[in-house]
Structure formats: structure tokens, C-alpha cells
Design an enzyme around this catalytic site. Structure first.
Site, mmCIF file in Angstrom:
data_model
loop_
_atom_site.group_PDB
_atom_site.id
_atom_site.type_symbol
_atom_site.label_atom_id
_atom_site.label_comp_id
_atom_site.label_asym_id
_atom_site.label_seq_id
_atom_site.Cartn_x
_atom_site.Cartn_y
_atom_site.Cartn_z
ATOM 1 N N HIS A 158 -22.510 44.316 -20.227
ATOM 2 C CA HIS A 158 -21.566 44.040 -19.147
ATOM 3 C C HIS A 158 -22.312 44.029 -17.809
ATOM 4 O O HIS A 158 -23.483 44.370 -17.726
ATOM 5 C CB HIS A 158 -20.460 45.087 -19.142
ATOM 6 C CG HIS A 158 -19.511 44.928 -20.295
ATOM 7 N ND1 HIS A 158 -18.159 45.009 -20.142
ATOM 8 C CD2 HIS A 158 -19.727 44.681 -21.607
ATOM 9 C CE1 HIS A 158 -17.567 44.828 -21.312
ATOM 10 N NE2 HIS A 158 -18.508 44.633 -22.219
ATOM 11 N N GLU A 169 -22.256 45.860 -15.119
ATOM 12 C CA GLU A 169 -22.818 47.098 -14.585
ATOM 13 C C GLU A 169 -24.152 47.436 -15.245
ATOM 14 O O GLU A 169 -25.095 47.861 -14.574
ATOM 15 C CB GLU A 169 -21.821 48.248 -14.779
ATOM 16 C CG GLU A 169 -20.479 48.018 -14.100
ATOM 17 C CD GLU A 169 -19.501 47.174 -14.919
ATOM 18 O OE1 GLU A 169 -18.378 46.983 -14.424
ATOM 19 O OE2 GLU A 169 -19.839 46.720 -16.027
#
Length: 75
Positions: A63, A65
Site C-alpha cells: 500500500h 504508506e
């Protein structure tokens, strides 16, 4: 409480600029990450330096992040 104070604080012009950058990064994930949501991430230091950037990868991949943390670690 700290949460109440943070929630009441207005967003600064730099906050808005970083959010625009995160949204631009999310656009790079269009057509790439379905069924995951398109997300962009910008990690910024307290003094305004960009430490890392990333966006959601293909389904099953990292993802936004995680990609931003990897980018920060690589610098």
C-alpha cells in the site's frame, strides 16, 4: 485532550499542499491497484522536508504508506 486540540486546529497552507501531492500520487494508481483504493502518501518532517512518497501498488502488493516508508528508507 490532545486529540481535541488536534481536531480543532485548522489545516495550514502547507498541509493543503501536501494533501494535493498525495492526491496526485494516488492518481498514479488509477488502473493499477483495483480492487484496492487509490491512495497516495507523503511523509513530511516537522520542518517541512519530504522524507518519502508512495502510492498503492497492484492488488496484493504494498500500500501507499509502505511504499512511502520504503522511499524514505532509501534516501
Amino acid at each position: 485532550s490532545l486529540m481535541t486540540e488536534a481536531a480543532a486546529a485548522p489545516f495550514s497552507p502547507p498541509d493543503h499542499a501536501w494533501m494535493r501531492e498525495a492526491l496526485a500520487l494516488a492518481e498514479r494508481a488509477i488502473g493499477l491497484c483495483e480492487p484496492n483504493p487509490r491512495v497516495g502518501c507523503v511523509i513530511v518532517s516537522a520542518d517541512g522536508r519530504v522524507l518519502g512518497r508512495g502510492h498503492t501498488q497492484a492488488a496484493g502488493e504494498p500500500h501507499a504508506e509502505v511504499m512511502a516508508l520504503r522511499d524514505a528508507a532509501a534516501q
